[in-house]
Design a protein around this motif. Structure first.
Motif, PDB file in Angstrom:
ATOM      1  N   THR A 146       0.808  -1.219   0.000  1.00 45.17           N
ATOM      2  CA  THR A 146       0.000   0.000   0.000  1.00 45.17           C
ATOM      3  C   THR A 146       0.841   1.268   0.000  1.00 45.17           C
ATOM      4  O   THR A 146       0.507   2.232  -0.672  1.00 45.17           O
ATOM      5  CB  THR A 146      -0.966   0.038   1.209  1.00 45.17           C
ATOM      6  N   GLU A 147       1.948   1.267   0.751  1.00 44.69           N
ATOM      7  CA  GLU A 147       2.722   2.503   0.900  1.00 44.69           C
ATOM      8  C   GLU A 147       3.649   2.784  -0.283  1.00 44.69           C
ATOM      9  O   GLU A 147       3.892   3.943  -0.616  1.00 44.69           O
ATOM     10  CB  GLU A 147       3.538   2.471   2.196  1.00 44.69           C
ATOM     11  N   CYS A 148       4.215   1.744  -0.851  1.00 45.94           N
ATOM     12  CA  CYS A 148       5.140   1.940  -1.978  1.00 45.94           C
ATOM     13  C   CYS A 148       4.589   1.245  -3.206  1.00 45.94           C
ATOM     14  O   CYS A 148       5.018   0.137  -3.556  1.00 45.94           O
ATOM     15  CB  CYS A 148       6.521   1.387  -1.650  1.00 45.94           C
ATOM     16  N   PRO A 149       3.643   1.889  -3.868  1.00 43.90           N
ATOM     17  CA  PRO A 149       2.931   1.220  -4.971  1.00 43.90           C
ATOM     18  C   PRO A 149       3.818   0.816  -6.138  1.00 43.90           C
ATOM     19  O   PRO A 149       3.494  -0.094  -6.886  1.00 43.90           O
ATOM     20  CB  PRO A 149       1.893   2.260  -5.404  1.00 43.90           C
ATOM     21  N   ASN A 150       4.963   1.502  -6.306  1.00 42.95           N
ATOM     22  CA  ASN A 150       5.812   1.189  -7.463  1.00 42.95           C
ATOM     23  C   ASN A 150       6.940   0.225  -7.154  1.00 42.95           C
ATOM     24  O   ASN A 150       7.820   0.009  -7.985  1.00 42.95           O
ATOM     25  CB  ASN A 150       6.395   2.485  -8.034  1.00 42.95           C
ATOM     26  N   ALA A 151       6.922  -0.301  -5.954  1.00 38.80           N
ATOM     27  CA  ALA A 151       8.054  -1.148  -5.554  1.00 38.80           C
ATOM     28  C   ALA A 151       7.803  -2.619  -5.862  1.00 38.80           C
ATOM     29  O   ALA A 151       6.708  -3.142  -5.639  1.00 38.80           O
ATOM     30  CB  ALA A 151       8.321  -0.963  -4.070  1.00 38.80           C
ATOM     31  N   LYS A 152       8.847  -3.237  -6.385  1.00 39.38           N
ATOM     32  CA  LYS A 152       8.820  -4.695  -6.522  1.00 39.38           C
ATOM     33  C   LYS A 152       9.321  -5.256  -5.204  1.00 39.38           C
ATOM     34  O   LYS A 152      10.357  -4.811  -4.702  1.00 39.38           O
ATOM     35  CB  LYS A 152       9.785  -5.116  -7.622  1.00 39.38           C
ATOM     36  N   ILE A 153       8.604  -6.227  -4.683  1.00 40.15           N
ATOM     37  CA  ILE A 153       9.032  -6.777  -3.399  1.00 40.15           C
ATOM     38  C   ILE A 153       9.913  -7.997  -3.625  1.00 40.15           C
ATOM     39  O   ILE A 153       9.567  -8.876  -4.416  1.00 40.15           O
ATOM     40  CB  ILE A 153       7.817  -7.156  -2.536  1.00 40.15           C
ATOM     41  N   SER A 154      11.022  -8.002  -2.942  1.00 36.79           N
ATOM     42  CA  SER A 154      11.875  -9.185  -3.063  1.00 36.79           C
ATOM     43  C   SER A 154      12.242  -9.723  -1.687  1.00 36.79           C
ATOM     44  O   SER A 154      12.399  -8.982  -0.732  1.00 36.79           O
ATOM     45  CB  SER A 154      13.142  -8.855  -3.851  1.00 36.79           C
ATOM     46  N   VAL A 155      12.330 -11.037  -1.645  1.00 36.09           N
ATOM     47  CA  VAL A 155      12.757 -11.680  -0.416  1.00 36.09           C
ATOM     48  C   VAL A 155      14.246 -11.893  -0.532  1.00 36.09           C
ATOM     49  O   VAL A 155      14.721 -12.435  -1.519  1.00 36.09           O
ATOM     50  CB  VAL A 155      12.034 -13.023  -0.253  1.00 36.09           C
ATOM     51  N   ASP A 156      14.995 -11.419   0.431  1.00 32.92           N
ATOM     52  CA  ASP A 156      16.434 -11.526   0.222  1.00 32.92           C
ATOM     53  C   ASP A 156      16.993 -12.856   0.702  1.00 32.92           C
ATOM     54  O   ASP A 156      16.396 -13.596   1.461  1.00 32.92           O
ATOM     55  CB  ASP A 156      17.178 -10.352   0.857  1.00 32.92           C
ATOM     56  N   ARG A 157      18.155 -13.115   0.195  1.00 31.32           N
ATOM     57  CA  ARG A 157      18.788 -14.407   0.395  1.00 31.32           C
ATOM     58  C   ARG A 157      19.072 -14.702   1.864  1.00 31.32           C
ATOM     59  O   ARG A 157      18.948 -15.832   2.331  1.00 31.32           O
ATOM     60  CB  ARG A 157      20.085 -14.423  -0.378  1.00 31.32           C
ATOM     61  N   PHE A 158      19.482 -13.660   2.564  1.00 32.67           N
ATOM     62  CA  PHE A 158      19.806 -13.807   3.974  1.00 32.67           C
ATOM     63  C   PHE A 158      18.638 -14.437   4.741  1.00 32.67           C
ATOM     64  O   PHE A 158      18.806 -15.375   5.510  1.00 32.67           O
ATOM     65  CB  PHE A 158      20.165 -12.442   4.538  1.00 32.67           C
ATOM     66  N   HIS A 159      17.447 -13.913   4.471  1.00 31.16           N
ATOM     67  CA  HIS A 159      16.276 -14.434   5.172  1.00 31.16           C
ATOM     68  C   HIS A 159      15.880 -15.819   4.689  1.00 31.16           C
ATOM     69  O   HIS A 159      15.386 -16.639   5.446  1.00 31.16           O
ATOM     70  CB  HIS A 159      15.118 -13.456   5.055  1.00 31.16           C
ATOM     71  N   LEU A 160      16.088 -16.045   3.400  1.00 30.63           N
ATOM     72  CA  LEU A 160      15.815 -17.380   2.868  1.00 30.63           C
ATOM     73  C   LEU A 160      16.726 -18.408   3.531  1.00 30.63           C
ATOM     74  O   LEU A 160      16.282 -19.462   3.978  1.00 30.63           O
ATOM     75  CB  LEU A 160      16.059 -17.394   1.371  1.00 30.63           C
ATOM     76  N   ALA A 161      17.995 -18.049   3.599  1.00 34.42           N
ATOM     77  CA  ALA A 161      18.966 -18.958   4.221  1.00 34.42           C
ATOM     78  C   ALA A 161      18.579 -19.223   5.669  1.00 34.42           C
ATOM     79  O   ALA A 161      18.691 -20.356   6.153  1.00 34.42           O
ATOM     80  CB  ALA A 161      20.358 -18.346   4.146  1.00 34.42           C
ATOM     81  N   GLN A 162      18.086 -18.177   6.334  1.00 36.67           N
ATOM     82  CA  GLN A 162      17.639 -18.327   7.712  1.00 36.67           C
ATOM     83  C   GLN A 162      16.536 -19.382   7.812  1.00 36.67           C
ATOM     84  O   GLN A 162      16.578 -20.254   8.668  1.00 36.67           O
ATOM     85  CB  GLN A 162      17.077 -16.988   8.190  1.00 36.67           C
ATOM     86  N   LYS A 163      15.576 -19.280   6.904  1.00 34.88           N
ATOM     87  CA  LYS A 163      14.446 -20.205   6.907  1.00 34.88           C
ATOM     88  C   LYS A 163      14.921 -21.641   6.645  1.00 34.88           C
ATOM     89  O   LYS A 163      14.473 -22.574   7.294  1.00 34.88           O
ATOM     90  CB  LYS A 163      13.419 -19.795   5.849  1.00 34.88           C
ATOM     91  N   VAL A 164      15.833 -21.778   5.700  1.00 38.51           N
ATOM     92  CA  VAL A 164      16.346 -23.107   5.375  1.00 38.51           C
ATOM     93  C   VAL A 164      17.095 -23.680   6.575  1.00 38.51           C
ATOM     94  O   VAL A 164      16.933 -24.852   6.926  1.00 38.51           O
ATOM     95  CB  VAL A 164      17.254 -23.055   4.125  1.00 38.51           C
ATOM     96  N   ASN A 165      17.880 -22.826   7.210  1.00 36.65           N
ATOM     97  CA  ASN A 165      18.608 -23.283   8.390  1.00 36.65           C
ATOM     98  C   ASN A 165      17.677 -23.681   9.525  1.00 36.65           C
ATOM     99  O   ASN A 165      17.937 -24.625  10.253  1.00 36.65           O
ATOM    100  CB  ASN A 165      19.561 -22.190   8.883  1.00 36.65           C
ATOM    101  N   GLU A 166      16.581 -22.928   9.649  1.00 40.26           N
ATOM    102  CA  GLU A 166      15.598 -23.288  10.682  1.00 40.26           C
ATOM    103  C   GLU A 166      15.041 -24.678  10.439  1.00 40.26           C
ATOM    104  O   GLU A 166      14.920 -25.482  11.363  1.00 40.26           O
ATOM    105  CB  GLU A 166      14.435 -22.284  10.676  1.00 40.26           C
ATOM    106  N   ALA A 167      14.696 -24.937   9.181  1.00 38.96           N
ATOM    107  CA  ALA A 167      14.166 -26.259   8.840  1.00 38.96           C
ATOM    108  C   ALA A 167      15.191 -27.334   9.175  1.00 38.96           C
ATOM    109  O   ALA A 167      14.874 -28.355   9.773  1.00 38.96           O
ATOM    110  CB  ALA A 167      13.797 -26.310   7.358  1.00 38.96           C
ATOM    111  N   PHE A 168      16.438 -27.042   8.816  1.00 38.60           N
ATOM    112  CA  PHE A 168      17.495 -28.008   9.109  1.00 38.60           C
ATOM    113  C   PHE A 168      17.621 -28.218  10.612  1.00 38.60           C
ATOM    114  O   PHE A 168      17.773 -29.351  11.093  1.00 38.60           O
ATOM    115  CB  PHE A 168      18.839 -27.535   8.531  1.00 38.60           C
ATOM    116  N   ASP A 169      17.531 -27.138  11.340  1.00 44.08           N
ATOM    117  CA  ASP A 169      17.682 -27.226  12.795  1.00 44.08           C
ATOM    118  C   ASP A 169      16.596 -28.104  13.414  1.00 44.08           C
ATOM    119  O   ASP A 169      16.843 -28.834  14.361  1.00 44.08           O
ATOM    120  CB  ASP A 169      17.644 -25.818  13.395  1.00 44.08           C
TER     121      ASP A 169
END
Ligand SMILES: [Zn+2]
Length: 441
Positions: free
Chosen positions: A244-267
């Motif tokens: 809503t606030e940044c209508p022209n922005a493409k949203i991306s999920v960054d690698r750091f957070h992805l890696a975090q999620k993968v590590n959580e699953a591994f944990d």
């Protein structure tokens, strides 16, 4: 300019005459005795010069270091004058004494304040020969003071933004709602970062929708419109605010957070295997899967030493689940390394299949999350941008927390982040006038 005038200028004093300069070479101390200039002292009521001197009040003030002399003290004789017009006596006004910290000149406070933008209060106290508690209070006061003047630099590159949360502290829950309610509750701070500037633009407590909204309030509508890319964690409240606030922005999920999620699953897999090993009294696996064995969590071949790799190989041989989980982590990273969306999709499809076969619950759940945010992950792959800056800032904040021995005051933690990693410092806010005078407030 004669030498006395020069000393007065260097020390940031005004309307005084130097009576004596005592230099203690052995201890590197300078003592400057100054007396207020009568012709510059005026009655605050009628504005006239004082007719008579009632008395001279002696004050000792800390002044900024002078050349190789680290400790400079000023013995200041302040005028108490008699105004014939108003029939009263009063102490003459003196602008260079700090209004809140009466034992120091404004110049000293500002020099100390600038030091504290970079190093700890303890360190500054040692350098400037004073107590760390006083320095801490001064730093707090100054940050608050500067916050009122705080405005972001005019030309700020906000084409790319990034919102990230950092752990602030974990508090004991005082009034628990029931027997099984949580005992301890973590508190977070959301930071809005401009990776191109390498700075924290703003921050707020919490990590919910309101937190990010509050952060974005600091930007103008124009700036919000100009945001082209916004990278965040896979965290729904953030995503909806950005949409809503940044209508022209493409949203991306960054690698750091992805890696975090993968590590959580591994944990999760690691923990359940650890439990099994304990039940079976399998000492080797138990030891290898212990919670402090962090290296298993980050197991990517290239990060490990030969000895560690050997140990892991042995563990792999004895534990099938761990082996599978490791491969899944590795394979997922390989998919992320793909340069194009098409090849990423292909690799991801293959990964889904392997996960389904593995029947490892944590990874099956991870699949759901990844499916849900696939568009955002693909935006990351397309842009190929790294999260080095945000990670660097997060590390700086962690160091900050340790150096401050934890922060109890929420507001002061937020300010400190902005001071060290953002714009709440003299590099961005002109505080040159604070060397000479501070308006109380
Ligand atoms: Zn008067």
């Amino acid at each position: 300019m004669d030498s006395n005038e020069a000393i007065i200028e260097f020390l940031g004093l005004q309307h005084v005459n130097i009576e004596k300069v005592y230099i203690n070479k052995q201890n590197r101390i300078v003592e400057v005795t100054v007396r207020q200039d009568r012709t510059e002292c005026f009655c605050t009521r009628c504005g006239l010069q004082f007719e008579k001197v009632k008395s001279w009040e002696e004050k000792r003030l800390k002044a900024p270091p002078l050349g190789i002399y680290g400790e400079v003290e000023i013995i200041f004789y302040q005028l108490r004058g008699l105004c014939v017009e108003c029939e009263c006596s009063e102490t003459a006004n003196c602008k260079f004494i700090h209004p809140e910290f009466l034992s120091m000149t404004c110049g000293y406070a500002e020099v100390a304040g600038r030091f504290m933008e970079e190093i700890t209060c303890e360190a500054v106290a040692r350098i400037l020969h004073t107590e760390s508690m006083t320095m801490w209070r001064l730093d707090q006061w100054r940050m608050k003071y500067m916050e009122k003047r705080n405005k972001l630099p005019e030309k700020l590159d906000v084409s790319r933004l990034c919102a990230d949360e950092v752990h602030f502290r974990t508090v004991d829950v005082k009034k628990r709602k029931g027997l099984f309610a949580k005992r301890r509750c973590p508190e977070f701070v959301t930071n809005l970062i401009s990776p191109k500037e390498g700075k924290v633009i703003s921050n707020a407590l919490g990590r919910d929708q309101e937190s990010l909204e509050e952060c974005l309030l600091k930007l103008t509508d124009e700036q919000l419109d100009s945001v082209k890319e916004f990278s965040v964690d896979m965290h729904e409240p953030f995503l909806s605010v950005i949409r809503t606030e940044c209508p022209n922005a493409k949203i991306s999920v960054d690698r750091f957070h992805l890696a975090q999620k993968v590590n959580e699953a591994f944990d999760k897999v690691r923990r359940s295997e650890f439990r099994k090993a304990r039940e079976k009294k399998d000492e080797f696996s138990k030891d290898m899967l212990e919670p402090h064995r962090r290296f298993i969590l980050v197991a990517r071949e290239k990060d490990l030493s030969i000895a560690e790799t050997k140990l892991l190989d042995k563990l792999r041989d004895t534990n099938k689940e761990i082996h599978t989980a490791m491969l899944l982590v590795e394979y997922f990273h390989k998919a992320l390394d793909k340069g194009s969306v098409t090849s990423f999709r292909k690799a991801l499809r293959a990964w889904y299949l392997v996960v389904r076969e593995s029947k490892l619950k944590p990874f099956l759940e991870l699949c759901k999350t990844i499916r849900r945010y696939r568009t955002e992950i693909e935006t990351y792959i397309e842009s190929g941008l790294t999260t080095g800056v945000a990670e660097g800032i997060n590390n700086k904040i962690k160091v900050l927390k340790r150096m401050g021995y934890g922060y109890s005051n929420k507001k002061s933690f937020l300010r400190k982040i902005l001071q060290r990693c953002g714009y709440l410092n003299h590099n961005y806010i002109n505080t040159n006038d604070l060397f000479y005078c501070v308006t109380p407030g």
